[in-house]
Design a protein around this motif. Structure first.
Motif, PDB file in Angstrom:
ATOM      1  N   ARG A  13      27.608  -1.110  18.704  1.00 53.06           N
ATOM      2  CA  ARG A  13      28.500  -1.142  19.827  1.00 53.06           C
ATOM      3  C   ARG A  13      29.202   0.475  19.903  1.00 53.06           C
ATOM      4  O   ARG A  13      29.243   1.019  20.774  1.00 53.06           O
ATOM      5  CB  ARG A  13      29.071  -2.054  20.303  1.00 53.06           C
ATOM      6  CG  ARG A  13      28.241  -3.132  20.782  1.00 53.06           C
ATOM      7  CD  ARG A  13      29.379  -4.590  21.131  1.00 53.06           C
ATOM      8  NE  ARG A  13      29.955  -5.122  20.198  1.00 53.06           N
ATOM      9  CZ  ARG A  13      29.515  -6.170  19.319  1.00 53.06           C
ATOM     10  NH1 ARG A  13      28.409  -6.219  19.562  1.00 53.06           N
ATOM     11  NH2 ARG A  13      30.345  -6.620  18.356  1.00 53.06           N
ATOM     12  N   LEU A  14      29.710   0.753  18.877  1.00 51.04           N
ATOM     13  CA  LEU A  14      30.605   1.786  18.746  1.00 51.04           C
ATOM     14  C   LEU A  14      29.617   3.277  18.865  1.00 51.04           C
ATOM     15  O   LEU A  14      30.152   3.943  19.674  1.00 51.04           O
ATOM     16  CB  LEU A  14      31.284   1.957  17.305  1.00 51.04           C
ATOM     17  CG  LEU A  14      31.970   3.059  16.877  1.00 51.04           C
ATOM     18  CD1 LEU A  14      33.325   3.443  17.761  1.00 51.04           C
ATOM     19  CD2 LEU A  14      32.159   3.280  15.350  1.00 51.04           C
ATOM     20  N   GLN A  20      28.365   7.795  21.828  1.00 53.64           N
ATOM     21  CA  GLN A  20      27.287   8.514  22.591  1.00 53.64           C
ATOM     22  C   GLN A  20      27.732   9.049  23.877  1.00 53.64           C
ATOM     23  O   GLN A  20      27.378   9.726  24.417  1.00 53.64           O
ATOM     24  CB  GLN A  20      26.218   7.249  23.010  1.00 53.64           C
ATOM     25  CG  GLN A  20      24.567   7.847  23.058  1.00 53.64           C
ATOM     26  CD  GLN A  20      23.644   7.012  22.757  1.00 53.64           C
ATOM     27  OE1 GLN A  20      22.689   7.687  22.121  1.00 53.64           O
ATOM     28  NE2 GLN A  20      23.395   5.908  23.730  1.00 53.64           N
ATOM     29  N   ASN A  21      28.745   8.469  24.490  1.00 52.81           N
ATOM     30  CA  ASN A  21      29.400   8.838  25.554  1.00 52.81           C
ATOM     31  C   ASN A  21      30.085  10.258  25.316  1.00 52.81           C
ATOM     32  O   ASN A  21      30.590  10.844  26.503  1.00 52.81           O
ATOM     33  CB  ASN A  21      30.530   7.876  26.324  1.00 52.81           C
ATOM     34  CG  ASN A  21      29.721   6.564  26.857  1.00 52.81           C
ATOM     35  OD1 ASN A  21      28.447   6.697  27.169  1.00 52.81           O
ATOM     36  ND2 ASN A  21      30.254   5.720  26.776  1.00 52.81           N
ATOM     37  N   ILE A  24      27.339  12.803  21.598  1.00 51.21           N
ATOM     38  CA  ILE A  24      26.558  12.660  20.191  1.00 51.21           C
ATOM     39  C   ILE A  24      25.307  11.904  20.698  1.00 51.21           C
ATOM     40  O   ILE A  24      25.387  10.803  21.216  1.00 51.21           O
ATOM     41  CB  ILE A  24      27.210  12.204  19.345  1.00 51.21           C
ATOM     42  CG1 ILE A  24      28.361  13.233  18.842  1.00 51.21           C
ATOM     43  CG2 ILE A  24      26.496  12.227  17.917  1.00 51.21           C
ATOM     44  CD1 ILE A  24      29.402  12.858  17.856  1.00 51.21           C
ATOM     45  N   GLU A  25      24.320  12.198  20.339  1.00 55.69           N
ATOM     46  CA  GLU A  25      22.943  11.628  20.650  1.00 55.69           C
ATOM     47  C   GLU A  25      22.654  10.600  19.585  1.00 55.69           C
ATOM     48  O   GLU A  25      22.506  11.169  18.294  1.00 55.69           O
ATOM     49  CB  GLU A  25      21.863  12.673  21.151  1.00 55.69           C
ATOM     50  CG  GLU A  25      20.618  12.106  21.603  1.00 55.69           C
ATOM     51  CD  GLU A  25      19.702  13.247  22.152  1.00 55.69           C
ATOM     52  OE1 GLU A  25      18.533  13.117  21.542  1.00 55.69           O
ATOM     53  OE2 GLU A  25      20.135  14.066  22.446  1.00 55.69           O
ATOM     54  N   PHE A  26      22.076   9.535  19.935  1.00 48.82           N
ATOM     55  CA  PHE A  26      21.718   8.735  18.516  1.00 48.82           C
ATOM     56  C   PHE A  26      20.141   8.266  18.794  1.00 48.82           C
ATOM     57  O   PHE A  26      19.496   8.288  19.969  1.00 48.82           O
ATOM     58  CB  PHE A  26      22.328   7.451  18.508  1.00 48.82           C
ATOM     59  CG  PHE A  26      23.637   7.483  18.072  1.00 48.82           C
ATOM     60  CD1 PHE A  26      24.012   7.222  16.917  1.00 48.82           C
ATOM     61  CD2 PHE A  26      24.629   8.089  19.024  1.00 48.82           C
ATOM     62  CE1 PHE A  26      25.245   7.312  16.351  1.00 48.82           C
ATOM     63  CE2 PHE A  26      26.130   8.151  18.401  1.00 48.82           C
ATOM     64  CZ  PHE A  26      26.425   7.776  17.128  1.00 48.82           C
ATOM     65  N   SER A  27      19.329   8.389  17.589  1.00 48.78           N
ATOM     66  CA  SER A  27      18.230   7.775  17.503  1.00 48.78           C
ATOM     67  C   SER A  27      18.282   6.543  16.494  1.00 48.78           C
ATOM     68  O   SER A  27      18.895   6.805  15.409  1.00 48.78           O
ATOM     69  CB  SER A  27      17.224   8.692  16.937  1.00 48.78           C
ATOM     70  OG  SER A  27      17.157   9.817  17.627  1.00 48.78           O
TER      71      SER A  27
END
Ligand SMILES: Cc1ncc(COP(=O)(O)O)c(C=O)c1O
Length: 91
Positions: A13-14, A20-21, A24-27
């Motif tokens: 959730r973090l 992510q907002n 910073i992009e996550f995979s």
């Protein structure tokens, strides 16, 4: 960032709802599979977030193998080893 596809809900959730907002992009990737890790790395990848054993599925990720891949690309590796603690799990 590349993150294990099975992580503690609070961590997910973090990353997904907060960080992510902020650009910073996550995979979210199955890091038990070295080929999937390598395929997920982009020129912009700065960090790999490992959780092992994972919560809730208790998947095990090979830290040494991930670090080896990461070092070749100068990527930082962070390990959440809440379950094992630094006493039972270190490099
Ligand atoms: C793998 C993992 N990481 C982090 C946490 C969160 O720990 P804390 O509440 O101490 O920040 C937990 C809690 O269960 C967890 O299982």
């Amino acid at each position: 960032m590349i993150c294990s596809d099975d992580v503690y809900g609070g961590t997910f959730r973090l990353f997904d709802k907060v960080i992510q907002n902020n650009g910073i992009e996550f995979s979210f990737v199955d890091l038990t599979d070295e080929a999937k890790l390598k395929a997920a790395i982009k020129p912009t990848t700065k960090m790999i977030w490992i959780e092992t054993p994972t919560n809730p599925m208790m998947k095990l990720i090979d830290i040494e193998q991930c670090v080896k891949v990461a070092k070749e690309k100068k990527i930082i590796v962070c390990v959440d080893n809440t379950f094992m603690s630094p006493y039972f799990q270190s490099l």
